[in-house]
Each structure stands twice: as structure tokens, then as C-alpha cells.
Write an enzyme that holds these catalytic residues in place. Structure first.
Site, short mmCIF file in Angstrom:
data_model
loop_
_atom_site.label_atom_id
_atom_site.label_comp_id
_atom_site.label_asym_id
_atom_site.label_seq_id
_atom_site.Cartn_x
_atom_site.Cartn_y
_atom_site.Cartn_z
N HIS A 17 57.40 100.98 62.44
CA HIS A 17 57.12 101.21 63.52
C HIS A 17 59.54 100.96 64.50
O HIS A 17 59.78 99.89 64.26
CB HIS A 17 57.09 100.87 64.54
CG HIS A 17 56.39 99.24 64.97
ND1 HIS A 17 55.24 98.55 64.95
CD2 HIS A 17 57.20 97.68 64.67
CE1 HIS A 17 55.90 96.84 65.12
NE2 HIS A 17 57.11 96.82 64.95
N ASN B 70 54.86 98.54 59.19
CA ASN B 70 54.00 100.08 58.94
C ASN B 70 55.41 101.04 59.75
O ASN B 70 55.15 101.87 60.15
CB ASN B 70 52.72 100.33 60.63
CG ASN B 70 53.54 99.71 61.64
OD1 ASN B 70 54.38 99.50 61.95
ND2 ASN B 70 52.33 100.11 62.71
N ASP C 140 61.25 97.67 74.82
CA ASP C 140 59.85 97.45 74.67
C ASP C 140 59.47 96.16 75.71
O ASP C 140 60.35 95.39 75.51
CB ASP C 140 59.10 97.57 73.47
CG ASP C 140 59.81 97.23 72.33
OD1 ASP C 140 60.46 96.00 73.04
OD2 ASP C 140 59.28 96.99 71.08
N GLU D 111 54.16 103.37 67.30
CA GLU D 111 53.31 103.57 65.76
C GLU D 111 53.50 104.22 65.19
O GLU D 111 53.85 105.57 65.80
CB GLU D 111 52.49 102.93 66.38
CG GLU D 111 52.17 101.95 67.25
CD GLU D 111 52.60 99.81 66.48
OE1 GLU D 111 52.85 100.31 65.79
OE2 GLU D 111 52.00 99.18 66.78
C1 F6R Z 1 60.72 94.61 69.23
C2 F6R Z 1 60.45 95.41 68.85
C3 F6R Z 1 59.99 95.87 67.77
C4 F6R Z 1 60.24 94.68 66.21
C5 F6R Z 1 59.11 94.71 64.64
C6 F6R Z 1 59.53 93.88 63.88
O1 F6R Z 1 61.19 95.08 70.31
O2 F6R Z 1 60.63 96.88 69.72
O3 F6R Z 1 59.85 97.18 66.66
O4 F6R Z 1 61.94 95.25 66.12
O5 F6R Z 1 57.76 94.91 65.59
O6 F6R Z 1 59.44 92.74 64.20
P1 F6R Z 1 60.55 91.15 63.64
O7 F6R Z 1 61.53 91.40 63.59
O8 F6R Z 1 59.23 90.07 64.54
O9 F6R Z 1 59.29 91.08 62.32
#
Ligand code: F6R
Length: 251
Positions: free
Chosen positions: A138, A136, A67, A143
Site C-alpha cells: 500500500h 501489502n 493520511d 490498500e
Molecule cells: C504512512 C503511510 C503508510 C506507511 C506504510 C509503511 O503515512 O502512509 O503507507 O508508509 O504503512 O509503514 P512503516 O513505515 O511503519 O512500515
């Protein structure tokens, strides 16, 4: 589904780095899917260290990041393109022209998402996708409410994701509210999936994802349908798994 629980986040990161090294050792021209965020920092640090010690060649690899924030160009220090350069690509012998991140500064995000989706297909799909997990649940920026057959597209970030990621933006920097993300359907087509989740803040998301049944409210729960998925946790992130799940675990 295979779940591996390690004593610490460092051990979990080392295990995931080993899986990536194994993949690129076995198939030098692998296509990898990569995440950003806090979770994989330990993995990328291990990969940099291994590379300095002569382990792992990235020369023939292709990568696709999950992303990117809409509105940030790859030169923006908060962009995921910059993150990848800083944490991995700038330190190893990878061909930068084969590292792909959605273009957050594209004039039309939906056109860019379609281009990205076609590019993944043109490379024959992704061999190994590494994922983090949001609080959450995701995956990528899919989301809660995202269809499990969704493709790469423009999405709005939820307030909880904006709050969780605010820490990565220095004071005064504008935090984008939208992103381009691979879809859940796109992710499920990857041949192998490895999820890394560490810390107590992920324990609820891990349990909700692993327990199933698959639900659009819990994006991570889509993964349990995948035929080749390994979830690597530290003890804190595994805290809410019950006996029926943990007896399958490997130390
Ligand atoms: C990042 C991504 C997100 C993260 C998720 C966890 O490219 O796609 O899904 O993997 O938000 O983020 P952290 O590792 O910062 O807790």
C-alpha cells in the site's frame, strides 16, 4: 525509475534526508508530501540533526501529510499530526499553520477529504512526495484494490495493515479501522516522488511494485508510470529484485 540500494537502513535514510535537504535548499517554498510510520523515523532524525547543525530552513515550506486515522484528533498522541510534531515539526523552524494533515476528527470524513484535495490544488500541487511502502504494497492508506486514479478519500484499513500498525498503539488504546488518505491519483500528480523501503519485510512489496505491470492488486505498482520517481532501498528490501532490475541500480 531510479532505484538506489544502500548497505543499511541508516544509509538509505541519510540518502533520503539529503534529497529532502536538496529540495528545500533549491526551492525554499517547496510543497512537500510526507509519510509517517516506522520507515521515515531515520529520515526525520537526520533532518533534526542537520537542523541543529545549521543545515536546512523550513521557514517557507508547506507540507501535506499522506493520511490520518479517522476518529483521532491532532491532540491524540497516536495521531499522525502528533507524530509529525514529535518527530519533525516541533524541532525545526516550520510555520505550523502551513503543515497540513487530514483532520481525523472531522465530522464528515468525505467532506474533509475533498477539502484536503482542494487545499493541495490551491497550493499548486506537491513538489516532492516522500512515501513509505506497506507490506501489502500500500501507498498512503491505498490498500490493494484501490483505483490508480483514486483521489483523497475515506478508506477502510485491511487486517494486514491493522496488524502491522497495532505495534504503534499502546495497550488499551483504540486502534481506528478507517483513515483519510491521499488517493493514488493524487500521489501520481506530485512532481517528484521518493519512496523509502527498508528491511526484509518489504522485499516482496518492493519486487511486486517494481516488476509491474501496474495492477490494482499492488498499489505500489502504480508508481512505475511516474516520470520522476526514485526508490531508495537497503539491501534487505532489495533482496527480491532480479538481475535485470538490479543492473540499473546505483550503489
Ligand atoms: C504512512 C503511510 C503508510 C506507511 C506504510 C509503511 O503515512 O502512509 O503507507 O508508509 O504503512 O509503514 P512503516 O513505515 O511503519 O512500515
Amino acid at each position: 525509475m531510479k532505484i538506489i540500494v544502500k548497505d543499511s537502513a541508516a544509509d538509505a535514510s541519510a540518502a533520503v534526508a539529503d534529497m529532502l535537504l536538496q529540495q528545500i535548499g533549491k526551492k525554499q517554498d517547496s510543497v512537500l508530501g510526507l509519510p509517517t510510520g516506522g520507515t521515515p523515523l531515520g529520515v526525520y532524525a537526520r533532518l533534526r540533526e542537520a537542523y541543529r547543525n545549521g543545515q536546512g530552513s523550513y521557514k517557507f515550506l508547506t507540507t501535506f501529510n499522506l493520511d490520518e486515522y479517522i476518529g483521532l484528533s491532532s491532540n491524540d498522541p497516536e495521531s499522525y499530526a502528533a507524530y509529525m510534531l514529535e518527530n519533525l515539526f516541533g524541532h525545526v523552524n516550520i510555520d505550523i499553520s502551513r503543515t497540513h494533515v487530514p483532520r481525523g476528527s472531522a465530522l464528515d470524513a468525505e467532506t474533509e477529504a475533498a477539502r484536503y484535495e482542494s487545499l493541495i490544488a490551491a497550493y499548486g500541487g506537491i513538489d516532492l512526495m516522500l512515501l513509505g511502502l506497506g507490506r501489502n504494497a500500500h501507498i498512503g492508506f491505498n490498500e490493494p484494490g484501490s483505483p490508480h486514479n483514486s483521489r483523497t478519500r475515506r478508506v477502510a484499513l485491511t487486517q494486514s495493515t491493522l496488524d502491522a500498525n497495532a505495534a504503534y498503539f499502546p495497550a488499551g488504546a483504540v486502534q481506528p479501522s478507517h483513515a483519510i488518505t491521499m488517493g493514488i491519483g493524487t500521489i501520481l500528480e506530485c512532481r517528484k516522488i521518493v519512496v523509502l523501503a527498508t528491511g526484509q519485510g518489504k522485499a516482496d512489496a518492493v519486487a511486486a511494485s517494481v516488476k509491474g505491470p501496474p495492477s490494482e492488486d499492488v498499489p505500489g505498482s502504480a508508481l512505475i508510470r511516474h516520470a520522476d520517481i526514485t526508490i531508495v532501498l537497503d539491501r534487505a528490501a532489495a533482496a527480491n529484485l532480479d538481475y535485470a532490475q538490479t543492473r540499473e541500480l546505483e550503489a
